[in-house]
Design a protein around this motif. Structure first.
Motif, PDB file in Angstrom:
ATOM      1  N   ALA B 230       0.632  -1.120  -0.085  1.00 29.02           N
ATOM      2  CA  ALA B 230      -0.098   0.045  -0.016  1.00 29.02           C
ATOM      3  C   ALA B 230       0.819   1.219   0.037  1.00 29.02           C
ATOM      4  O   ALA B 230       1.815   1.279   0.673  1.00 29.02           O
ATOM      5  CB  ALA B 230      -0.894  -0.037   1.201  1.00 29.02           C
ATOM      6  N   ASN B 231       0.482   2.437  -0.938  1.00 24.80           N
ATOM      7  CA  ASN B 231       1.327   3.404  -0.862  1.00 24.80           C
ATOM      8  C   ASN B 231       0.433   4.673  -0.211  1.00 24.80           C
ATOM      9  O   ASN B 231      -0.737   4.817  -0.740  1.00 24.80           O
ATOM     10  CB  ASN B 231       1.467   3.956  -2.334  1.00 24.80           C
ATOM     11  CG  ASN B 231       2.258   5.125  -2.563  1.00 24.80           C
ATOM     12  OD1 ASN B 231       2.116   6.026  -1.616  1.00 24.80           O
ATOM     13  ND2 ASN B 231       3.133   5.190  -3.583  1.00 24.80           N
ATOM     14  N   ILE B 233       0.563   7.698   0.015  1.00 23.66           N
ATOM     15  CA  ILE B 233       0.305   8.836  -0.933  1.00 23.66           C
ATOM     16  C   ILE B 233      -0.990   8.686  -1.877  1.00 23.66           C
ATOM     17  O   ILE B 233      -1.732   9.675  -1.725  1.00 23.66           O
ATOM     18  CB  ILE B 233       1.452   9.379  -1.936  1.00 23.66           C
ATOM     19  CG1 ILE B 233       2.664   9.560  -0.776  1.00 23.66           C
ATOM     20  CG2 ILE B 233       1.065  10.690  -2.385  1.00 23.66           C
ATOM     21  CD1 ILE B 233       3.767  10.031  -1.396  1.00 23.66           C
ATOM     22  N   ARG B 234      -0.930   7.381  -2.264  1.00 15.70           N
ATOM     23  CA  ARG B 234      -2.120   7.203  -2.948  1.00 15.70           C
ATOM     24  C   ARG B 234      -3.316   7.048  -2.230  1.00 15.70           C
ATOM     25  O   ARG B 234      -4.426   7.399  -2.896  1.00 15.70           O
ATOM     26  CB  ARG B 234      -1.849   5.746  -3.690  1.00 15.70           C
ATOM     27  CG  ARG B 234      -3.053   5.275  -4.513  1.00 15.70           C
ATOM     28  CD  ARG B 234      -2.476   3.913  -5.349  1.00 15.70           C
ATOM     29  NE  ARG B 234      -3.592   2.954  -5.574  1.00 15.70           N
ATOM     30  CZ  ARG B 234      -3.581   1.689  -5.845  1.00 15.70           C
ATOM     31  NH1 ARG B 234      -2.268   1.164  -6.008  1.00 15.70           N
ATOM     32  NH2 ARG B 234      -4.715   1.175  -6.068  1.00 15.70           N
ATOM     33  N   ALA B 237      -4.332  10.577  -1.469  1.00 15.26           N
ATOM     34  CA  ALA B 237      -4.878  11.432  -2.827  1.00 15.26           C
ATOM     35  C   ALA B 237      -6.444  11.016  -3.072  1.00 15.26           C
ATOM     36  O   ALA B 237      -7.159  11.870  -3.416  1.00 15.26           O
ATOM     37  CB  ALA B 237      -3.812  11.056  -4.041  1.00 15.26           C
ATOM     38  N   ARG B 238      -6.390   9.831  -2.906  1.00 18.26           N
ATOM     39  CA  ARG B 238      -8.050   9.119  -2.835  1.00 18.26           C
ATOM     40  C   ARG B 238      -8.819   9.717  -1.956  1.00 18.26           C
ATOM     41  O   ARG B 238      -9.921  10.503  -2.402  1.00 18.26           O
ATOM     42  CB  ARG B 238      -7.928   7.581  -2.937  1.00 18.26           C
ATOM     43  CG  ARG B 238      -9.429   7.246  -2.996  1.00 18.26           C
ATOM     44  CD  ARG B 238     -10.070   7.431  -4.400  1.00 18.26           C
ATOM     45  NE  ARG B 238      -9.240   7.040  -5.689  1.00 18.26           N
ATOM     46  CZ  ARG B 238      -9.680   5.883  -6.436  1.00 18.26           C
ATOM     47  NH1 ARG B 238     -10.280   5.114  -5.948  1.00 18.26           N
ATOM     48  NH2 ARG B 238      -8.772   5.447  -7.276  1.00 18.26           N
ATOM     49  N   GLU B 313       1.987  16.255   2.432  1.00 16.02           N
ATOM     50  CA  GLU B 313       3.620  16.029   2.514  1.00 16.02           C
ATOM     51  C   GLU B 313       3.997  14.491   2.736  1.00 16.02           C
ATOM     52  O   GLU B 313       3.166  13.911   3.540  1.00 16.02           O
ATOM     53  CB  GLU B 313       4.352  16.681   3.918  1.00 16.02           C
ATOM     54  CG  GLU B 313       5.674  16.426   3.794  1.00 16.02           C
ATOM     55  CD  GLU B 313       6.316  17.173   4.987  1.00 16.02           C
ATOM     56  OE1 GLU B 313       5.793  17.178   6.156  1.00 16.02           O
ATOM     57  OE2 GLU B 313       7.641  17.603   4.914  1.00 16.02           O
ATOM     58  N   GLY B 314       4.578  13.862   1.874  1.00 16.49           N
ATOM     59  CA  GLY B 314       4.783  12.396   1.950  1.00 16.49           C
ATOM     60  C   GLY B 314       5.904  11.980   0.948  1.00 16.49           C
ATOM     61  O   GLY B 314       6.152  12.610   0.105  1.00 16.49           O
ATOM     62  N   GLY B 315       6.666  11.028   1.403  1.00 12.74           N
ATOM     63  CA  GLY B 315       7.821  10.481   0.572  1.00 12.74           C
ATOM     64  C   GLY B 315       8.918  11.374   0.544  1.00 12.74           C
ATOM     65  O   GLY B 315       9.253  12.312   1.175  1.00 12.74           O
ATOM     66  N   ILE B 325       8.681   4.004  -1.469  1.00 12.79           N
ATOM     67  CA  ILE B 325       7.306   3.907  -1.264  1.00 12.79           C
ATOM     68  C   ILE B 325       6.972   4.201   0.276  1.00 12.79           C
ATOM     69  O   ILE B 325       7.810   3.717   1.233  1.00 12.79           O
ATOM     70  CB  ILE B 325       6.610   2.619  -1.410  1.00 12.79           C
ATOM     71  CG1 ILE B 325       6.349   2.322  -2.875  1.00 12.79           C
ATOM     72  CG2 ILE B 325       5.208   2.620  -1.065  1.00 12.79           C
ATOM     73  CD1 ILE B 325       5.944   1.045  -3.086  1.00 12.79           C
TER      74      ILE B 325
END
Lengths: 462, 462
Positions: B230-231, B233-234, B237-238, B313-315, B325
């Motif tokens: 699992a990411n 940020i994804r 974003a969703r 913020e992430g990654g 990731i």
């Protein structure tokens, strides 16, 4: 045909001496990233040249702007024998933090870590000095038993693999004629487990992109402008969110062009490895595959393309809160590619996808961060089939043909500069602690790895 | 009934003296945020007490742990006269960068900046010494002409408004009985334009939240794990993307509970202000409203709720690229509330909305960053109607009832601690450069503002 059985016997008989030879190489502090060890890197190259010459190779230290290469050649038994290029690297990672090592990283030793399990300890034991010496020992035994090698063999040992390989591409380009062989053999990979050897037949490609969505010409107060002014984080979140559908597929038009289904036979062999979502993801605290539904974690990471978000940033990210609408927001996005996906087309399709989601009063900027296609060997290529059989003959379990989610740049470089495919085989284990304190290489990897390369060379001539 | 006409005449006659009085107050360097000016703050409070006493107020400097308050009371003409509490602040912003001032910020002057347009220059001329003296002058003229005031009047002048009002809430709580009036009058706002006075009838509330989505227990290599792990940020974003539908509406269930439609009459009056998407957004480089479709920019920012993303913020967010990731990603989210939206319910609904989008093997953490309901006066409240008429009588154009996208904390505090609604009226202009070098206050604001407050006091008694 040169009989293989006496070669294998000779390798068994040579084992103690081969360990001593490896120890000699491991004692050289060839840390490539630290200029203080430049003389040690050269010493390692010279050590290898001397050893290869003693076997009968025409070998030399070859200068580069950085650390030197080792190039060696040996003729085959006949003019029509296959010609292979074997690649490894003699440089090693730094050793800090030194206090975590149980013994001196440059004073190698043979230790029994559990009943019947012996390992060779020291920096480079696994990555990559131990692995490359396997092949050298296989050649030595062939020469001792038969006076010749079963194939025409060229060798390239690099001294900058652990520091980004700055000299590699120019060197390949300048010496393409000399280095080109029927195929390359790259020894930088590992086994599936202690009883199961592996060949790597696929490496995913990569497209990296950075996008910056720009809205207002300055940061705005969200009280004054919220509800009226475009918010670049909202636009960016929508773009990223739109890139996957609810089944985990990437929605960019044309993204799957060139992606092939993995043969059922291969999928079945992967199933037999008993890697589950729980076992694969469990060690990092997860359990549910995030990619395309209905595919195993091995297929997802080895044979399916992805879109990943590697970084995102926008607005106020400090402590506390600031009611700001940012002027811009950005994300780093990467795609792992498989099979025949075209990096340029993927990049263009992604940019179109993004632009279609930018409001008319906003803008977007793109920054390219590299692109390379996937490497995919044909599952039924003859030399792969032969190598697979050779490995299966040596080890308790049959060899598996796996793929890797990441990339090994040398494989792409051999493809690009020498027009040559690579066979990736190695005997490292997941617990070898490469790049970390207390690096080790199992004695079984060192011993049976030598026998494996001898068998592979033999198999290629049949 | 005390006739208003002679009061207005007296204000005209007093103008020069009133300017001199304001200059006296402006010369005091009452910068509240800098401890070096604590004595100046006290001096400003004492100056105001002395001036209010000279008019006939029972006035005193009231200690707080920080800078003192000024509290004053004056009886009304009769026991059943309305009782109002007038609020302003005597402290000012720092003056740096000093080199950008055209004249000494604490040496006020009257300057003609274009033919017929005079302004008073100096720190605090507009914010808020000039604005608060309007009311004091109106009271003075009433006393001079009629010997009494038309209402019962209490005054609260704060000395910490520009430094976060740390003493205000405890002071209101401790002195609630004394300060409670029928309603408050807050003089910290502005005109629509130089010819159009304004009353502020709505201030949006705010809910601030920070969410952190957590996936793997460490950062992962996107080659090895991309497509399986699992990411965050994804996921993030969703979540953010899902919060708005394609018409710009917020999709969180129950979000619009308590939101009322603005009366057609009011919307029409806003339309008459000729603020278009182009004029409102043009100065910041935008042109297309991002909120709910079919509503004007004024309605969107004054009378509609929003969900805004203030930070993400992430990654990896440094230079170049890293195929990582991330283990987690976070966002700061805020909601502007209107009418009767309940901050607690909005926060809970948002958290439910987020949790429903977190995969079973991931988690989310929330951090609360404040919450306050909107302030909304009834458009047809009698005292608003009276004040609107009073302003319309004074200025070339009728007064407009506007709202503000942000918040003015004192208005919520009066509601919370004194159970009292506020009338927000002021005569600042958008080009007053408050908080900046070369602050000014138009002489027309200073003169007609005094007359406006006299008219408002008069109107309230009718």
């Amino acid at each position: 045909m040169l009989p293989i059985a006496p070669v294998l016997d000779r390798l068994d008989a040579n084992l103690d001496q081969s360990i001593e030879r490896l120890f000699g190489l491991l004692r050289i502090k060839s840390i490539s990233t630290d200029p203080a060890f430049a003389a040690d890197c050269r010493k390692a190259a010279e050590w290898l040249v001397a050893d290869l010459k003693s076997i009968g190779f025409e070998a030399s230290v070859r200068e580069t702007p950085g650390h030197p290469m080792v190039v060696a050649h040996h003729e085959g038994p006949s003019a029509d024998a296959p010609h292979v290029l074997f690649y490894g690297h003699y440089d090693v990672q730094p050793v800090d933090p030194l206090n975590l090592w149980e013994s001196d990283p440059f004073d190698p030793a043979l230790k029994e870590i559990s009943p019947g399990r012996k390992v060779i300890t020291g920096r480079g034991a696994s990555d990559d000095k131990g692995q490359l010496m396997l092949f050298v020992e296989a050649c030595r035994a062939y020469k001792q038993v038969h006076g010749k090698l079963p194939c025409r063999v060229s060798i390239l040992f690099e001294g900058e693999e652990e520091s980004g390989s700055p000299s590699l591409k120019p060197f390949l380009e300048a010496n393409a004629e000399e280095l080109k062989a029927d195929f390359a053999m790259v020894c930088d990979t590992g086994m599936w487990d202690r009883e199961t050897p592996a060949l790597c037949v696929g490496l995913r490609g990569l497209v990296g992109e950075e996008i910056t969505v720009k809205a207002a010409n300055r940061d705005l107060h969200s009280g004054e402008f919220g509800g009226a002014a475009a918010n670049p984080i909202r636009i960016l979140a929508r773009i990223l969110s739109d890139m996957h559908d609810d089944t985990g597929r990437v929605t960019i038009p044309g993204f799957y062009d060139g992606v092939e289904e993995t043969p059922t036979q291969v999928l079945k062999s992967w199933e037999a490895l008993n890697e589950t979502a729980e076992s694969f993801l469990g060690e990092v605290g997860l359990s549910i595959p995030s990619g395309e539904k209905g595919r195993s974690v091995l297929e997802l990471t080895w044979a399916r393309p992805t879109a990943e978000f590697n970084g995102i940033e926008g607005g106020y990210t400090g402590k506390g809160f600031k009611t700001v609408i940012a002027a811009q927001a950005s994300a780093k996005v990467s795609f792992r590619l498989v099979h025949k996906q075209n990096p340029d087309k993927i990049r263009a399709a992604f940019r179109d996808f993004v632009r279609a989601r930018i409001p008319a009063d906003c803008s977007v900027e793109f920054e390219e961060h590299g692109g390379s296609p996937a490497i995919q060997l044909s599952y039924d290529s003859p030399f792969l089939t032969k190598a697979k059989q050779a490995l299966s003959d040596e080890w308790p379990n049959p060899a598996v043909m796996l793929a890797m989610g990441g990339s090994i740049p040398i494989v792409g470089d051999f493809q690009t500069f020498l027009g040559m495919e690579s066979l990736l085989a190695g005997f490292a284990l997941v617990d070898d602690r490469i790049h970390s304190p207390n690096e080790k290489y199992d004695l079984s990897s060192f011993h049976k790895g030598q026998r494996s390369w001898a068998r592979i060379l033999d198999a290629l001539t049949r």
